[in-house]
Design a protein around this motif. Structure first.
Motif, short mmCIF file in Angstrom:
data_model
loop_
_atom_site.label_atom_id
_atom_site.label_comp_id
_atom_site.label_asym_id
_atom_site.label_seq_id
_atom_site.Cartn_x
_atom_site.Cartn_y
_atom_site.Cartn_z
N ALA A 55 0.00 -5.14 -7.04
CA ALA A 55 0.54 -4.18 -7.97
C ALA A 55 -0.75 -2.99 -7.56
CB ALA A 55 -0.13 -4.35 -9.47
N LYS A 56 -1.88 -2.75 -6.34
CA LYS A 56 -2.55 -2.35 -6.56
C LYS A 56 -2.27 -1.46 -4.64
CE LYS A 56 -7.12 -0.11 -5.14
NZ LYS A 56 -6.37 1.21 -4.48
N GLU A 57 -1.16 -2.04 -4.25
CA GLU A 57 -0.67 -1.59 -3.23
C GLU A 57 0.49 -0.74 -3.46
OE1 GLU A 57 0.04 -4.92 -1.16
OE2 GLU A 57 -2.14 -5.08 -0.51
N LEU A 58 1.46 -0.89 -4.03
CA LEU A 58 2.67 -0.09 -4.70
C LEU A 58 2.38 0.43 -5.22
CD1 LEU A 58 5.83 -0.50 -5.14
CD2 LEU A 58 4.58 -1.47 -7.77
N ASP A 59 1.72 1.12 -5.86
CA ASP A 59 0.40 2.44 -6.75
C ASP A 59 -0.21 3.41 -5.87
OD1 ASP A 59 -0.29 3.74 -9.34
OD2 ASP A 59 -1.98 3.09 -8.28
N ASP A 60 -0.81 2.69 -4.77
CA ASP A 60 -0.69 3.37 -3.51
C ASP A 60 0.00 4.21 -2.71
OD1 ASP A 60 -3.71 3.05 -4.61
OD2 ASP A 60 -4.08 1.68 -2.88
N GLU A 61 1.05 3.35 -2.30
CA GLU A 61 2.58 3.60 -1.72
C GLU A 61 3.31 4.89 -3.03
OE1 GLU A 61 4.89 0.93 0.56
OE2 GLU A 61 3.72 -0.32 0.32
N ILE A 62 3.40 4.69 -3.55
CA ILE A 62 3.56 5.48 -4.84
C ILE A 62 3.12 6.65 -4.23
CG2 ILE A 62 4.59 5.95 -6.98
CD1 ILE A 62 5.72 3.24 -7.12
N LYS A 63 1.84 6.94 -4.77
CA LYS A 63 0.97 7.93 -4.55
C LYS A 63 1.34 8.62 -4.07
CE LYS A 63 -2.69 6.33 -8.10
NZ LYS A 63 -4.06 5.92 -8.64
N ASN A 64 1.38 8.07 -2.25
CA ASN A 64 1.11 8.69 -1.06
C ASN A 64 2.34 8.93 -1.05
OD1 ASN A 64 -1.24 8.04 -0.60
ND2 ASN A 64 -0.70 5.88 0.78
N LYS A 82 5.89 -14.51 -4.21
CA LYS A 82 4.92 -14.67 -3.67
C LYS A 82 4.28 -13.63 -3.82
CE LYS A 82 6.66 -11.94 0.61
NZ LYS A 82 6.79 -12.04 1.97
N LEU A 83 4.69 -12.30 -4.48
CA LEU A 83 3.54 -11.60 -5.25
C LEU A 83 3.23 -11.28 -6.40
CD1 LEU A 83 5.43 -8.30 -2.50
CD2 LEU A 83 3.30 -9.69 -2.08
N ALA A 84 3.29 -11.83 -7.09
CA ALA A 84 3.63 -11.92 -8.45
C ALA A 84 2.26 -12.52 -9.06
CB ALA A 84 4.94 -12.77 -9.70
N ASP A 85 2.53 -12.02 -10.47
CA ASP A 85 0.78 -12.33 -10.35
C ASP A 85 1.28 -14.21 -10.81
OD1 ASP A 85 -1.50 -12.01 -12.21
OD2 ASP A 85 -0.92 -13.11 -13.93
N VAL A 124 13.13 3.41 -3.80
CA VAL A 124 13.21 2.18 -4.09
C VAL A 124 13.18 1.35 -2.59
CG1 VAL A 124 16.34 0.99 -3.92
CG2 VAL A 124 15.68 3.20 -4.92
N ASP A 125 12.94 2.09 -1.59
CA ASP A 125 12.87 1.15 -0.62
C ASP A 125 11.06 0.55 -0.34
OD1 ASP A 125 15.11 1.97 0.93
OD2 ASP A 125 14.42 3.19 2.35
N ILE A 126 10.14 1.49 -1.13
CA ILE A 126 9.00 0.87 -1.09
C ILE A 126 8.92 -0.06 -2.13
CG2 ILE A 126 7.20 1.45 -2.55
CD1 ILE A 126 7.29 3.81 -1.87
N GLN A 127 10.00 -0.06 -2.99
CA GLN A 127 9.78 -1.42 -4.32
C GLN A 127 10.15 -2.70 -4.17
OE1 GLN A 127 12.17 1.08 -7.19
NE2 GLN A 127 10.52 1.44 -8.78
N LYS A 128 11.35 -2.67 -3.47
CA LYS A 128 11.67 -3.73 -2.08
C LYS A 128 11.24 -4.22 -2.14
CE LYS A 128 16.66 -1.58 -1.62
NZ LYS A 128 17.81 -1.22 -0.85
N LYS A 129 9.89 -3.52 -0.93
CA LYS A 129 9.28 -4.57 -0.68
C LYS A 129 8.53 -5.70 -1.59
CE LYS A 129 7.68 -1.01 2.47
NZ LYS A 129 6.59 0.07 2.49
N TYR A 130 8.37 -5.28 -3.06
CA TYR A 130 7.09 -5.62 -3.71
C TYR A 130 8.79 -6.68 -4.85
CZ TYR A 130 4.07 -3.12 -2.29
OH TYR A 130 2.76 -2.35 -1.13
N PHE A 131 9.00 -6.38 -4.83
CA PHE A 131 10.52 -6.85 -6.14
C PHE A 131 11.12 -7.31 -5.56
CE2 PHE A 131 7.87 -3.51 -8.37
CZ PHE A 131 7.85 -3.59 -8.90
#
Length: 160
Positions: free
Chosen positions: A96-105, A81-84, A51-58
């Motif tokens: 989206a790539k940054e979010l995906d990378d953070e979740i993978k990590n 500012k992060l929307a397509d 959730v903390d990660i998601q709050k950076k993007y949403f």
């Protein structure tokens, strides 16, 4: 004896589900129950981290919870500012790539389970798994191997 065992965050839910189905008695069953509870506690921490990660993007509400589009089955609203640019209901490619990378990590991080106060129960679980009389297949066999290997490593340190 090493009093910790380690698993990737992404393994915890599957291991807990499979372990719950093993036929165990006595201290071995108690050890399994403690381990499953410890997995659940770690999973709560991982969920909070997600959730903390998601709050950076949403977008978030005033209470800090994530905002979702109405009638969208929980689809999160990207920060403007992060929307397509072409489809503002989605994250931009870079975000989206940054979010995906953070979740993978996060999923690849290691959860360390301390069991020093439950050592006799975990030892009984190791012994029961060592002589487990039932045939295991696919995910059950993999879960068995992961848990047993970690317990064996933990207890072999004290036998030397």
């Amino acid at each position: 004896m090493k009093t910790t065992i380690e698993f990737k965050n992404s393994e915890l839910a599957g291991l807990a589900n499979v372990l719950g189905g093993f036929k165990l008695k006595g201290k071995a069953s108690l050890g399994r129950s403690v381990l499953i509870r410890k997995f659940a506690k770690k999973q709560e921490e991982i969920s909070d981290d997600l959730v903390d990660i998601q709050k950076k993007y949403f977008e978030t509400k005033e209470d800090g919870s994530l905002r979702v589009f109405e009638n969208s089955d929980g689809k999160l609203i990207p920060k403007s500012k992060l929307a397509d640019k072409k489809d503002p209901k989605k994250l931009g490619e870079k975000a989206a790539k940054e979010l995906d990378d953070e979740i993978k990590n996060l999923n690849n991080e290691v959860s360390i389970i301390n069991f020093s106060e439950y050592s006799p129960r975990f030892k009984a679980l190791k012994v029961a798994l060592e002589d487990y009389p039932y045939e295991l297949e696919s995910n059950s066999a993999i879960a068995y191997e992961r848990v047993y290997d970690q317990l064996e490593q933990a207890f072999s340190k004290g036998d030397k």
